[in-house]
Scaffold this active site. Structure first.
Site, mmCIF file in Angstrom:
data_model
loop_
_atom_site.group_PDB
_atom_site.id
_atom_site.type_symbol
_atom_site.label_atom_id
_atom_site.label_comp_id
_atom_site.label_asym_id
_atom_site.label_seq_id
_atom_site.Cartn_x
_atom_site.Cartn_y
_atom_site.Cartn_z
ATOM 1 N N CYS A 63 -5.098 -3.138 2.697
ATOM 2 C CA CYS A 63 -4.830 -2.902 4.120
ATOM 3 C C CYS A 63 -6.053 -3.075 5.023
ATOM 4 C CB CYS A 63 -4.190 -1.521 4.305
ATOM 5 S SG CYS A 63 -3.288 -1.334 5.879
ATOM 6 N N GLU A 84 0.848 -1.191 0.000
ATOM 7 C CA GLU A 84 0.000 0.000 0.000
ATOM 8 C C GLU A 84 0.887 1.245 0.000
ATOM 9 O OE1 GLU A 84 -3.679 1.874 2.648
ATOM 10 O OE2 GLU A 84 -2.111 0.739 3.666
ATOM 11 N N LYS A 134 -9.721 1.616 -2.464
ATOM 12 C CA LYS A 134 -9.909 1.097 -1.108
ATOM 13 C C LYS A 134 -11.299 1.443 -0.573
ATOM 14 C CE LYS A 134 -7.450 1.167 3.361
ATOM 15 N NZ LYS A 134 -6.288 1.778 4.040
#
Length: 275
Positions: A154, A40, A113
């Site tokens: 993440c 990330e 995300k």
């Protein structure tokens, strides 16, 4: 199929980070990998938003993406670029976007995300991703030379419903690039990664940031590859650089035959009884 993971310590200068990623792509290709995974925020890791703003571009202007696409084509290797901070959110905020790039340098898939990390930690650290980033709205799967890949980033790791959607769409590999903090990494990293692999009978590939960064933050490292049974087959610890693992598609098939979790899933929300 052989894959490579690049464990990085990205800093505040995108050009320097681009050089590091390109070097990792070259090392992965020379080591025989069909695909390399990066963490990330591979292109910029800077919690000083005023300073970072001058480096954050739109997708077509981003130097890191451009250099990675060029290197993928030069070395003939697929790249799962963990994520970049980019302008382009629909409401004026930024996006945290992952890219799948093929061996010709073409972008095959993008994922923004979905789950954003807003929290105050006991250490005194405070994170407010939603102040700067707009959440994504779509789950993404794509075919690659090493199998069908489900994309995530993440903090998504903590939301198993996303991975159920990905595995039901045929994903046999789950990519979870990360920049985990040290306290949460020590407490939850291995347990959550193994859980996502076991629940979905899928490979989990998690390239991570590691160490003390230029902006002062500390990240946990321990880039992992976990097999569909939940066994850790690669743990990079706190070492910078590139490491390799073999993904066997047959292993996924074996586990899904032994414990057919995908076939046995049932929708339960409509059957919920509150008393």
């Amino acid at each position: 199929m052989r894959i490579a993971l690049a464990q990085m310590q990205s800093g505040i200068d995108p050009q320097s980070n681009a050089v590091a990623i390109v070097q990792a792509i070259g090392s992965a290709a020379k080591g025989g990998a069909a695909m390399v995974f990066t963490p990330e925020m591979s292109g910029l890791l800077d919690r000083n938003r005023a300073r970072a703003s001058g480096h954050i571009m739109t997708e077509d202007q981003d130097i890191v993406l451009s250099e990675v696409r060029r290197a993928a084509a030069e070395y003939g290797i697929w790249v799962s670029l963990g994520s970049l901070a980019l302008k382009g959110g629909s409401d004026g905020r930024l996006v945290n976007r992952s890219f799948l790039i093929d061996a010709a340098g073409s972008v095959r898939a993008r994922y923004d995300k979905i789950h954003l990390f807003d929290v105050d930690l006991p250490t005194g650290e405070s994170w407010r991703e939603s102040a700067a980033y707009a959440p994504g709205k779509e789950a993404v799967v794509a075919d690659t030379p090493v199998g069908r890949l489900g994309l995530s980033i993440c903090y998504d790791l903590r939301f198993p419903a996303l991975y159920a959607v990905l595995s039901e769409a045929g994903a046999t590999i789950l990519s979870i690039p990360a920049a985990f903090t040290v306290p949460t990494g020590q407490a939850h990293w291995h347990a959550l990664m193994r859980a996502r692999a076991i629940e979905n009978a899928a490979w989990v590939v998690s390239a991570a940031q590691v160490g003390t960064h230029e902006d002062g933050r500390k990240t946990y490292g321990h880039s992992l590859v976990v097999d569909p049974w939940g066994e850790v087959v690669l743990d990079m610890g706190e070492q910078l650089g590139v490491a390799f693992a073999e993904l066997e598609q047959e292993r996924c098939n074996e586990v899904r035959t032994q414990i057919p979790v995908i076939a046995h899933r049932r929708a339960v929300s409509d059957a919920l009884v509150v008393s």
